[in-house]
Design an enzyme around this catalytic site. Structure first.
Site, mmCIF file in Angstrom:
data_model
loop_
_atom_site.group_PDB
_atom_site.id
_atom_site.type_symbol
_atom_site.label_atom_id
_atom_site.label_comp_id
_atom_site.label_asym_id
_atom_site.label_seq_id
_atom_site.Cartn_x
_atom_site.Cartn_y
_atom_site.Cartn_z
ATOM 1 N N ARG A 291 0.880 -1.182 0.000
ATOM 2 C CA ARG A 291 0.000 0.000 0.000
ATOM 3 C C ARG A 291 0.908 1.220 0.000
ATOM 4 O O ARG A 291 1.670 1.426 0.954
ATOM 5 C CB ARG A 291 -0.927 -0.023 1.213
ATOM 6 C CG ARG A 291 -1.731 1.258 1.351
ATOM 7 C CD ARG A 291 -2.873 1.158 2.331
ATOM 8 N NE ARG A 291 -3.989 0.411 1.770
ATOM 9 C CZ ARG A 291 -5.236 0.460 2.231
ATOM 10 N NH1 ARG A 291 -5.530 1.220 3.272
ATOM 11 N NH2 ARG A 291 -6.184 -0.256 1.667
ATOM 12 N N HIS B 291 -7.186 0.674 -6.803
ATOM 13 C CA HIS B 291 -7.419 -0.233 -5.675
ATOM 14 C C HIS B 291 -8.049 -1.503 -6.254
ATOM 15 O O HIS B 291 -9.224 -1.793 -6.037
ATOM 16 C CB HIS B 291 -8.349 0.450 -4.660
ATOM 17 C CG HIS B 291 -8.325 -0.173 -3.299
ATOM 18 N ND1 HIS B 291 -7.522 -1.246 -2.960
ATOM 19 C CD2 HIS B 291 -9.018 0.144 -2.168
ATOM 20 C CE1 HIS B 291 -7.729 -1.559 -1.699
ATOM 21 N NE2 HIS B 291 -8.629 -0.736 -1.201
ATOM 22 N N GLN C 298 -9.970 -4.153 -4.133
ATOM 23 C CA GLN C 298 -11.284 -3.660 -3.739
ATOM 24 C C GLN C 298 -12.293 -3.898 -4.858
ATOM 25 O O GLN C 298 -13.406 -4.371 -4.620
ATOM 26 C CB GLN C 298 -11.190 -2.162 -3.420
ATOM 27 C CG GLN C 298 -12.502 -1.536 -3.027
ATOM 28 C CD GLN C 298 -13.001 -2.013 -1.681
ATOM 29 O OE1 GLN C 298 -12.278 -1.948 -0.698
ATOM 30 N NE2 GLN C 298 -14.230 -2.493 -1.613
ATOM 31 N N ASP D 64 -17.232 6.785 -2.010
ATOM 32 C CA ASP D 64 -15.949 6.636 -1.304
ATOM 33 C C ASP D 64 -15.675 7.986 -0.628
ATOM 34 O O ASP D 64 -16.318 8.996 -0.960
ATOM 35 C CB ASP D 64 -14.856 6.282 -2.341
ATOM 36 C CG ASP D 64 -13.457 6.132 -1.738
ATOM 37 O OD1 ASP D 64 -13.337 5.968 -0.510
ATOM 38 O OD2 ASP D 64 -12.475 6.181 -2.510
ATOM 39 N N CYS E 172 -16.491 1.387 -0.134
ATOM 40 C CA CYS E 172 -15.308 0.560 0.130
ATOM 41 C C CYS E 172 -14.929 0.570 1.604
ATOM 42 O O CYS E 172 -14.257 -0.337 2.071
ATOM 43 C CB CYS E 172 -14.146 1.030 -0.726
ATOM 44 S SG CYS E 172 -13.762 2.777 -0.493
ATOM 45 N N ARG F 168 -13.717 -9.094 0.631
ATOM 46 C CA ARG F 168 -12.281 -8.874 0.407
ATOM 47 C C ARG F 168 -11.512 -10.190 0.618
ATOM 48 O O ARG F 168 -10.531 -10.457 -0.067
ATOM 49 C CB ARG F 168 -11.747 -7.803 1.380
ATOM 50 C CG ARG F 168 -12.397 -6.426 1.262
ATOM 51 C CD ARG F 168 -12.110 -5.748 -0.058
ATOM 52 N NE ARG F 168 -10.689 -5.650 -0.321
ATOM 53 C CZ ARG F 168 -9.890 -4.678 0.119
ATOM 54 N NH1 ARG F 168 -10.404 -3.690 0.804
ATOM 55 N NH2 ARG F 168 -8.598 -4.664 -0.159
HETATM 56 N N1 CP Z 1 -11.450 -0.521 1.718
HETATM 57 C C1 CP Z 1 -10.196 -0.584 2.218
HETATM 58 O O1 CP Z 1 -9.216 -0.763 1.495
HETATM 59 O O2 CP Z 1 -10.131 -0.444 3.556
HETATM 60 P P1 CP Z 1 -8.799 -0.310 4.432
HETATM 61 O O3 CP Z 1 -8.210 1.044 4.148
HETATM 62 O O4 CP Z 1 -9.263 -0.466 5.843
HETATM 63 O O5 CP Z 1 -7.846 -1.400 4.024
HETATM 64 N N1 NVA Z 2 -9.964 6.582 -1.730
HETATM 65 C C1 NVA Z 2 -9.650 6.097 -0.397
HETATM 66 C C2 NVA Z 2 -9.850 4.622 -0.320
HETATM 67 C C3 NVA Z 2 -9.548 4.002 1.016
HETATM 68 C C4 NVA Z 2 -9.767 2.523 1.036
HETATM 69 C C5 NVA Z 2 -8.225 6.481 -0.045
HETATM 70 O O1 NVA Z 2 -7.355 6.423 -0.922
HETATM 71 O O2 NVA Z 2 -7.967 6.865 1.091
#
Ligand code: CP
Ligand code: NVA
Length: 303
Positions: free
Chosen positions: A100, A127, A130, A221, A262, A290
């Protein structure tokens, strides 16, 4: 180079359908596959995570593998060691990296220099894990994907990008509504248009009402993604109140429409408490999904 999953575009249309079928199979018949026996994966997270982190940790363990969780601020990365050096070293120890990151480019560096499979656990660009869970959820809830209409209301960034790609590959109509200046990247929209089967509707709009009208799925989101915190006040003033998924906006969707997010959700910003907790919301099942999709993905990459 080892096969990585940085984008929805890293799998073919057939492979995407296969992953969803496998995820369904795994979910319904949790046959204990030990495809990761003897493998050790690293999870390198430069941003917080609940769902992605825990579902990957559980998936890897359930598949017989081991996982080392690495926080960016505890690595020499935090003291200036270049990512490409970190990648080269990790690649000598582990069998894969779930990452990440802030910059999508960093995933490419990790993949190139580690020479082990890299899985995108969220970048500024996409993502994809997701989106796999999202497609499985729609398939389960509505019984089909092709011909379903999804309205995405919010920021046209990572989650929206992966949805655009996954929906268009699978023949799900997608209408994205963002404020001006927050539209999805042009190249993503062009790719979506290029891979979509004929008659799939792909629209980028600035009107949430137009997007949601008659939709089967209403998806939102956060307005302030991780990394965008400095713009929080400005973003909230641009997105609110018009881009909030609330009862009024949802009333324009098809009767029986489902609401997706999400997560994490910011109640009172992109979604209201009553909608998130209401009967149309499928967000907890979506989060649950997930796990099976990531098990399917790991089995596909390491099988
Ligand atoms: N939706 C998602 O990726 O959640 P987290 O940021 O908790 O991993
Ligand atoms: N768009 C959000 C998604 C989190 C799962 C972010 O990048 O923070």
């Amino acid at each position: 180079m080892a096969r990585s999953f940085l984008s929805i575009m890293d799998v073919s249309h057939e492979e995407l359908e296969y992953l969803l079928r496998e995820a369904e199979r795994i979910k319904n018949n949790n046959a204990p596959s030990k495809v990761l026996k003897g493998k050790v994966l690293a999870a390198l997270f430069l941003k917080p995570s609940t769902r992605t982190r825990v579902s990957f940790e559980v998936a890897v363990r359930r598949l017989g593998g081991d996982l080392i969780f690495l926080r960016g601020d505890e690595l020499q990365l935090a003291r200036g060691e270049p990512l490409k050096d970190t990648a080269r070293v990790l690649g000598r120890y582990v069998d894969g990296i779930i990452a990440r990151v802030y910059r999508h480019e960093d995933l490419k560096i990790l993949a190139e220099y580690s020479e082990v499979p890299v899985i995108n656990a969220l970048s500024d660009r996409e993502h994809p894990c997701q989106a796999l869970a999202d497609m499985l959820t729609i398939k389960e809830k509505l019984g089909r994907l092709k011909g379903v209409t999804l309205a995405f209301v919010g920021d046209g960034n990572n989650v929206c990008h992966s949805l655009l790609l996954a929906c268009s590959m699978l023949g799900v109509n997608i209408r994205v509504a963002t404020p001006e200046g927050y539209e999805p990247a042009k190249e993503i929209v062009e790719t979506a248009l290029a891979v979509a089967p004929p008659k799939t509707e792909i629209q980028v709009l600035n009107s949430p009402e137009e997007a949601v009208k008659g939709a089967d799925v209403v998806y939102t989101d956060v307005f302030v993604s991780m990394g965008d915190e400095a713009e929080a006040d400005e973003r909230l003033s641009v997105f609110l109140p018009r881009f909030q998924v609330n009862k009024k906006l949802l009333s324009l969707a098809k009767p029986g429409a489902i609401v997706m997010h999400c997560l994490p959700a910011h109640r009172g910003e992109e979604i209201t408490e009553d909608v998130l907790e209401g009967k149309c919301s499928v967000v907890w099942d979506q989060a649950e999904n997930r796990l099976p999709v990531q098990k399917a993905l790991l089995s596909f990459l390491y099988g």
